[in-house]
Design a protein around this motif. Structure first.
Motif, PDB file in Angstrom:
ATOM      1  N   UNK A 111       0.829  -1.219   0.000  1.00  0.00           N
ATOM      2  CA  UNK A 111       0.000   0.000   0.000  1.00  0.00           C
ATOM      3  C   UNK A 111       0.851   1.251   0.000  1.00  0.00           C
ATOM      4  N   UNK A 112       1.915   1.229   0.809  1.00  0.00           N
ATOM      5  CA  UNK A 112       2.800   2.405   0.830  1.00  0.00           C
ATOM      6  C   UNK A 112       3.415   2.636  -0.550  1.00  0.00           C
ATOM      7  N   UNK A 113       3.839   1.564  -1.184  1.00  0.00           N
ATOM      8  CA  UNK A 113       4.448   1.718  -2.506  1.00  0.00           C
ATOM      9  C   UNK A 113       3.461   2.269  -3.531  1.00  0.00           C
ATOM     10  N   UNK A 114       2.183   1.918  -3.363  1.00  0.00           N
ATOM     11  CA  UNK A 114       1.184   2.376  -4.327  1.00  0.00           C
ATOM     12  C   UNK A 114       0.696   3.787  -4.022  1.00  0.00           C
ATOM     13  N   UNK A 115       0.899   4.253  -2.799  1.00  0.00           N
ATOM     14  CA  UNK A 115       0.275   5.530  -2.419  1.00  0.00           C
ATOM     15  C   UNK A 115       1.275   6.650  -2.140  1.00  0.00           C
ATOM     16  N   UNK A 116       2.551   6.311  -1.903  1.00  0.00           N
ATOM     17  CA  UNK A 116       3.536   7.341  -1.560  1.00  0.00           C
ATOM     18  C   UNK A 116       4.518   7.529  -2.710  1.00  0.00           C
ATOM     19  N   UNK A 117       5.336   8.563  -2.578  1.00  0.00           N
ATOM     20  CA  UNK A 117       6.264   8.889  -3.666  1.00  0.00           C
ATOM     21  C   UNK A 117       7.681   8.385  -3.448  1.00  0.00           C
ATOM     22  N   UNK A 118       7.873   7.576  -2.424  1.00  0.00           N
ATOM     23  CA  UNK A 118       9.206   7.034  -2.147  1.00  0.00           C
ATOM     24  C   UNK A 118       9.137   5.509  -2.233  1.00  0.00           C
ATOM     25  N   UNK A 119      10.039   4.880  -2.966  1.00  0.00           N
ATOM     26  CA  UNK A 119      10.009   3.414  -3.004  1.00  0.00           C
ATOM     27  C   UNK A 119      10.343   2.801  -1.645  1.00  0.00           C
ATOM     28  N   UNK A 120       9.577   1.797  -1.264  1.00  0.00           N
ATOM     29  CA  UNK A 120       9.838   1.085  -0.005  1.00  0.00           C
ATOM     30  C   UNK A 120      10.223  -0.354  -0.361  1.00  0.00           C
ATOM     31  N   UNK A 121      11.442  -0.725  -0.030  1.00  0.00           N
ATOM     32  CA  UNK A 121      11.982  -2.039  -0.403  1.00  0.00           C
ATOM     33  C   UNK A 121      11.663  -3.049   0.697  1.00  0.00           C
ATOM     34  N   UNK A 122      11.224  -4.212   0.253  1.00  0.00           N
ATOM     35  CA  UNK A 122      10.656  -5.226   1.151  1.00  0.00           C
ATOM     36  C   UNK A 122      11.717  -6.253   1.569  1.00  0.00           C
ATOM     37  N   UNK A 123      12.302  -6.024   2.737  1.00  0.00           N
ATOM     38  CA  UNK A 123      13.319  -6.959   3.229  1.00  0.00           C
ATOM     39  C   UNK A 123      12.795  -7.789   4.380  1.00  0.00           C
ATOM     40  N   UNK A 124      11.700  -8.471   4.150  1.00  0.00           N
ATOM     41  CA  UNK A 124      11.114  -9.316   5.200  1.00  0.00           C
ATOM     42  C   UNK A 124      11.405 -10.779   4.873  1.00  0.00           C
ATOM     43  N   UNK A 125      12.162 -11.440   5.752  1.00  0.00           N
ATOM     44  CA  UNK A 125      12.361 -12.882   5.590  1.00  0.00           C
ATOM     45  C   UNK A 125      11.185 -13.596   6.241  1.00  0.00           C
ATOM     46  N   UNK A 126      10.556 -14.471   5.511  1.00  0.00           N
ATOM     47  CA  UNK A 126       9.411 -15.236   6.033  1.00  0.00           C
ATOM     48  C   UNK A 126       9.776 -16.707   5.895  1.00  0.00           C
ATOM     49  N   UNK A 127      10.256 -17.299   6.980  1.00  0.00           N
ATOM     50  CA  UNK A 127      10.848 -18.634   6.855  1.00  0.00           C
ATOM     51  C   UNK A 127      10.172 -19.645   7.779  1.00  0.00           C
ATOM     52  N   UNK A 128      10.320 -20.895   7.424  1.00  0.00           N
ATOM     53  CA  UNK A 128       9.723 -21.974   8.218  1.00  0.00           C
ATOM     54  C   UNK A 128      10.487 -22.231   9.508  1.00  0.00           C
ATOM     55  N   UNK A 129      11.795 -21.902   9.514  1.00  0.00           N
ATOM     56  CA  UNK A 129      12.589 -22.142  10.723  1.00  0.00           C
ATOM     57  C   UNK A 129      13.797 -21.193  10.763  1.00  0.00           C
ATOM     58  N   UNK A 130      14.506 -21.261  11.887  1.00  0.00           N
ATOM     59  CA  UNK A 130      15.651 -20.367  12.092  1.00  0.00           C
ATOM     60  C   UNK A 130      16.756 -20.622  11.065  1.00  0.00           C
ATOM     61  N   UNK A 131      16.984 -21.898  10.739  1.00  0.00           N
ATOM     62  CA  UNK A 131      18.061 -22.203   9.793  1.00  0.00           C
ATOM     63  C   UNK A 131      17.816 -21.550   8.435  1.00  0.00           C
ATOM     64  N   UNK A 132      16.575 -21.584   7.979  1.00  0.00           N
ATOM     65  CA  UNK A 132      16.275 -20.933   6.692  1.00  0.00           C
ATOM     66  C   UNK A 132      16.563 -19.437   6.768  1.00  0.00           C
ATOM     67  N   UNK A 133      16.273 -18.843   7.912  1.00  0.00           N
ATOM     68  CA  UNK A 133      16.560 -17.405   8.083  1.00  0.00           C
ATOM     69  C   UNK A 133      18.067 -17.155   8.079  1.00  0.00           C
ATOM     70  N   UNK A 134      18.826 -18.022   8.761  1.00  0.00           N
ATOM     71  CA  UNK A 134      20.296 -17.869   8.767  1.00  0.00           C
ATOM     72  C   UNK A 134      20.858 -18.013   7.357  1.00  0.00           C
ATOM     73  N   UNK A 135      20.315 -18.960   6.617  1.00  0.00           N
ATOM     74  CA  UNK A 135      20.796 -19.188   5.245  1.00  0.00           C
ATOM     75  C   UNK A 135      20.669 -17.932   4.387  1.00  0.00           C
ATOM     76  N   UNK A 136      19.664 -17.102   4.708  1.00  0.00           N
ATOM     77  CA  UNK A 136      19.346 -15.932   3.875  1.00  0.00           C
ATOM     78  C   UNK A 136      19.805 -14.606   4.482  1.00  0.00           C
ATOM     79  N   UNK A 137      20.530 -14.667   5.581  1.00  0.00           N
ATOM     80  CA  UNK A 137      21.003 -13.422   6.220  1.00  0.00           C
ATOM     81  C   UNK A 137      22.526 -13.486   6.393  1.00  0.00           C
ATOM     82  N   UNK A 138      23.176 -13.938   5.350  1.00  0.00           N
ATOM     83  CA  UNK A 138      24.639 -14.038   5.376  1.00  0.00           C
ATOM     84  C   UNK A 138      25.131 -15.468   5.350  1.00  0.00           C
ATOM     85  N   UNK A 139      24.221 -16.428   5.241  1.00  0.00           N
ATOM     86  CA  UNK A 139      24.586 -17.832   5.175  1.00  0.00           C
ATOM     87  C   UNK A 139      24.736 -18.327   3.751  1.00  0.00           C
ATOM     88  N   UNK A 140      24.402 -19.590   3.535  1.00  0.00           N
ATOM     89  CA  UNK A 140      24.761 -20.224   2.261  1.00  0.00           C
ATOM     90  C   UNK A 140      23.980 -19.681   1.060  1.00  0.00           C
TER      91      UNK A 140
END
Ligand code: DLZ
Length: 158
Positions: A111-140
Motif C-alpha cells: 500500500x505504501x508503494x502504491x500511495x507514496x512517492x518514495x520506493x519502499x523495499x521489502x526486506x522481510x524474511x518469512x521462513x519456516x525455521x531459524x536455519x532458513x533465516x540464517x541461510x538468507x542473512x549471510x549464510x549459504x
C-alpha cells in the motif's frame, strides 16, 4: 526469493547506479535480532560499497515486523529520502500468527508503494525455521540485506 539457483548477494555490479548522492531510510525489526542485525549489516555494507555515505543512511528500529509498516510510513513523510528499506524476520511458529503478520506487513508495504512517492523495499524474511533465516542473512544463500540495498539504489534512480 532465494533458491538453490539464486544467491541473494549476487548481482551485476555494472548495473548499479552510483549512490553517493542518495539518502536512505532503513527500518529494522527487533524480533529475531541475530537475523535482522545480519540483514542490517549487509544492507549498510552494500549501500556504502556503492557510494552511499554513512551520514545519509538513517536507521530506526521498531519492536517487531508488524511495526515496520508504521515505521516506513513515518519515513515516507521525510522528503529527503530517496528510498526506504524495511528489514524483518518472521519465523513460523505453532499458531497462525505467522500468516497474519506476513500478510499484514506485505499488504501494508504494498500500500505504501502504491500511495507514496518514495520506493519502499521489502526486506522481510518469512521462513519456516531459524536455519532458513540464517541461510538468507549471510549464510549459504547470501544476504537479503545485500539484495535490498541494490534494489533501493536502483529504485532511487528510477
Ligand atoms: C508476536 C510476534 C511473533 C509471534 N513472532 C514474530 C516474529 O517471528 N518476527 C517478528 O518480527 N515479530 C514477531 N512478533 C511481533 C509482531 O511483529 C508485533 O511486534 C507484535 O504483534 C506487536 O504488534
Amino acid at each position: 526469493m532465494s533458491t538453490e539457483l539464486h544467491h541473494l548477494s549476487d548481482y551485476n555490479e555494472q548495473n548499479v547506479p552510483d549512490a553517493s548522492n542518495m539518502c536512505f531510510g532503513v527500518v529494522v525489526a527487533e524480533w529475531n535480532p541475530e537475523i535482522t542485525g545480519a540483514l542490517l549489516d549487509g544492507t549498510v555494507r552494500t549501500l556504502e560499497k556503492h557510494g552511499a555515505i554513512p551520514e545519509n543512511i538513517h536507521i530506526k528500529t521498531v519492536p517487531g515486523s508488524f511495526e515496520l509498516i508504521y515505521g516506513a510510513q513515518q519515513m515516507t513523510k521525510n522528503d529527503g529520502f530517496d528510498a526506504i528499506i524495511i528489514l524483518g524476520s518472521v519465523i513460523k511458529g505453532e499458531t497462525p500468527h505467522f500468516d497474519y503478520i506476513c500478510q499484514g506487513v506485505t499488504y501494508g508495504i504494498a500500500r505504501l508503494n502504491a500511495s507514496q512517492n518514495i520506493p519502499v523495499i521489502y526486506g522481510l524474511l518469512t521462513t519456516n525455521d531459524l536455519q532458513q533465516a540464517k541461510d538468507r542473512s549471510g549464510g549459504r544463500l547470501g544476504n537479503k540485506g545485500d539484495e535490498c540495498a541494490i534494489d533501493a539504489i536502483k529504485m532511487a534512480k528510477f
